[in-house]
Design a protein around this motif. Sequence first.
Motif, PDB file in Angstrom:
ATOM      1  N   GLY A   3      60.355   1.109 -35.171  1.00 39.98           N
ATOM      2  CA  GLY A   3      60.225  -0.061 -35.570  1.00 39.98           C
ATOM      3  C   GLY A   3      60.441  -1.217 -34.788  1.00 39.98           C
ATOM      4  N   HIS A   4      60.407  -0.832 -33.447  1.00 42.21           N
ATOM      5  CA  HIS A   4      60.451  -1.822 -32.426  1.00 42.21           C
ATOM      6  C   HIS A   4      59.375  -2.903 -32.167  1.00 42.21           C
ATOM      7  CE1 HIS A   4      61.554  -2.429 -27.751  1.00 42.21           C
ATOM      8  NE2 HIS A   4      61.704  -3.501 -28.504  1.00 42.21           N
ATOM      9  N   TRP A   5      59.480  -4.023 -32.346  1.00 43.17           N
ATOM     10  CA  TRP A   5      58.268  -4.912 -31.994  1.00 43.17           C
ATOM     11  C   TRP A   5      57.928  -5.297 -30.724  1.00 43.17           C
ATOM     12  CZ3 TRP A   5      56.339  -8.667 -36.097  1.00 43.17           C
ATOM     13  CH2 TRP A   5      56.748  -8.066 -37.369  1.00 43.17           C
TER      14      TRP A   5
ATOM     15  N   MET B   3      61.524 -11.488 -26.241  1.00 40.21           N
ATOM     16  CA  MET B   3      63.014 -11.400 -25.905  1.00 40.21           C
ATOM     17  C   MET B   3      63.023 -10.253 -24.461  1.00 40.21           C
ATOM     18  SD  MET B   3      63.681 -13.360 -28.369  1.00 40.21           S
ATOM     19  CE  MET B   3      65.737 -13.353 -28.086  1.00 40.21           C
ATOM     20  N   GLY B   4      63.935 -10.912 -23.735  1.00 40.39           N
ATOM     21  CA  GLY B   4      64.211  -9.862 -22.406  1.00 40.39           C
ATOM     22  C   GLY B   4      65.535  -9.912 -22.192  1.00 40.39           C
ATOM     23  N   SER B   5      65.937  -9.053 -21.019  1.00 36.12           N
ATOM     24  CA  SER B   5      67.242  -8.849 -20.489  1.00 36.12           C
ATOM     25  C   SER B   5      67.961 -10.534 -20.096  1.00 36.12           C
ATOM     26  CB  SER B   5      67.349  -8.088 -19.570  1.00 36.12           C
ATOM     27  OG  SER B   5      66.583  -8.305 -18.255  1.00 36.12           O
TER      28      SER B   5
ATOM     29  N   ASP C 149      60.223  -2.553 -22.690  1.00 33.14           N
ATOM     30  CA  ASP C 149      61.549  -3.168 -22.450  1.00 33.14           C
ATOM     31  C   ASP C 149      61.644  -4.532 -23.292  1.00 33.14           C
ATOM     32  OD1 ASP C 149      62.628  -1.000 -20.952  1.00 33.14           O
ATOM     33  OD2 ASP C 149      61.885  -1.968 -19.045  1.00 33.14           O
ATOM     34  N   ALA C 150      60.458  -5.136 -23.538  1.00 36.68           N
ATOM     35  CA  ALA C 150      60.436  -6.309 -24.118  1.00 36.68           C
ATOM     36  C   ALA C 150      60.510  -6.086 -25.735  1.00 36.68           C
ATOM     37  CB  ALA C 150      59.158  -7.166 -23.642  1.00 36.68           C
ATOM     38  N   SER C 151      61.080  -7.287 -26.510  1.00 39.70           N
ATOM     39  CA  SER C 151      60.819  -7.191 -27.774  1.00 39.70           C
ATOM     40  C   SER C 151      60.289  -8.702 -28.382  1.00 39.70           C
ATOM     41  CB  SER C 151      62.241  -7.094 -28.515  1.00 39.70           C
ATOM     42  OG  SER C 151      62.778  -5.808 -28.168  1.00 39.70           O
ATOM     43  N   LEU C 152      59.641  -8.627 -29.396  1.00 39.52           N
ATOM     44  CA  LEU C 152      59.007  -9.621 -29.864  1.00 39.52           C
ATOM     45  C   LEU C 152      59.451 -10.054 -31.332  1.00 39.52           C
ATOM     46  CD1 LEU C 152      55.073  -9.266 -29.213  1.00 39.52           C
ATOM     47  CD2 LEU C 152      56.713 -10.279 -27.905  1.00 39.52           C
TER      48      LEU C 152
END
Length: 367
Positions: A49-51, A90-92, A74-77
């Motif tokens: 379920g990770h975008w 989104m990142g760290s 590692d990145a999320s949208l």
Amino acid sequence: MADNKVRVALVYGGMSGEHSVSCVTAASVITALNRERFDVVPVGITRSGHWVPGSMEPTSGFDNDFDVQVPESDASLMFSMDGQHHLLRMGSEGYDDLGAIDVVFPLLHGPFGEDGTIQGLFEMAQVPYVGCGVLASSAGMDKVATKVMLEAQGIPVAPYISVSLRQWTTDEAAVRDHINSTLRYPLFVKPARAGSSLGISKVHDESELASAMEKAGSVDPKILVETGLSGHEIECGVLGGLEGSRPRASVLGEIVKDGAEWYDYETKYWATENYHMEIPARVSDRATAVLRDVAVRVFEILGCEGLARVDFFLTDSGQPVVNEVNTMPGFTAFSMYPILWEKTGVPYTDLVSTLIDLACSRPLGLR
């Protein structure tokens, strides 16, 4: 819009058992999109379920189409929820604004993609999207809800009952009695909310009932039990009308079983030599006209938008019986829905463009 192009977020993958099918579909659509009109932004959803940022080649690196999956990142949208429908990465160290998305093309099948849930997210983000709205997606995904809605409008469906996994496990004898007194064998036992024939069993007699109920219940605690029908298995594509015009029905296609007993998951995706598609279907002109008209009626009863595929049995007595409605049918270049429209005079590339145009032209809100 970049360079006056329509910016399309192509969302694929997802959490359902049809994850790999969705990736293969995305690869077909990316190839078909007219790059002079559309700027493509691929968005993958992993099995968890990770975008994540998607790929312009969703099947690259995989030898087998049915092992394809969206890799973790590692990145999320995510979409902004301020009505501007920007895509955020989104990142760290914070987030990057990837700009506004004009329309989303969700190429997702099954739960969390075809069932109204992600459509609700797009509604909240106020971003246009291809396909049916929340209610039609949810009703089309739930085979029992589909039957209830169609029965209320006089559309024939196969005799059925709905059983919960709880009812089966707590009072199996009562459920058996209800099935045996209401339906006739052979039966089909299905998860009420799944696609691609996942979890479905053909039950020839009562001795096979328990294993079928357990198989369906492992996919969905809501189970549909229905009488098996014989006759032609017919599929009809429906495409929404532009500028308020009536939806259109495609030519009819027929699933002809060459070796398989029924059109199960293995037959659809693995043992494809056991069936073939006849287009146009081997039915009379009169039956063709009736089925196409009923398909459009079904589309309108459920409140569908954009696209749907209506699946029928044309029984040996000549009665059209609706089997199910797919609000995001298989959409590779070799799937039934696009082929039906190709044979109707709408090539795959034009079909993709038309669906995006339909999505961009309609208002959002409570659909």
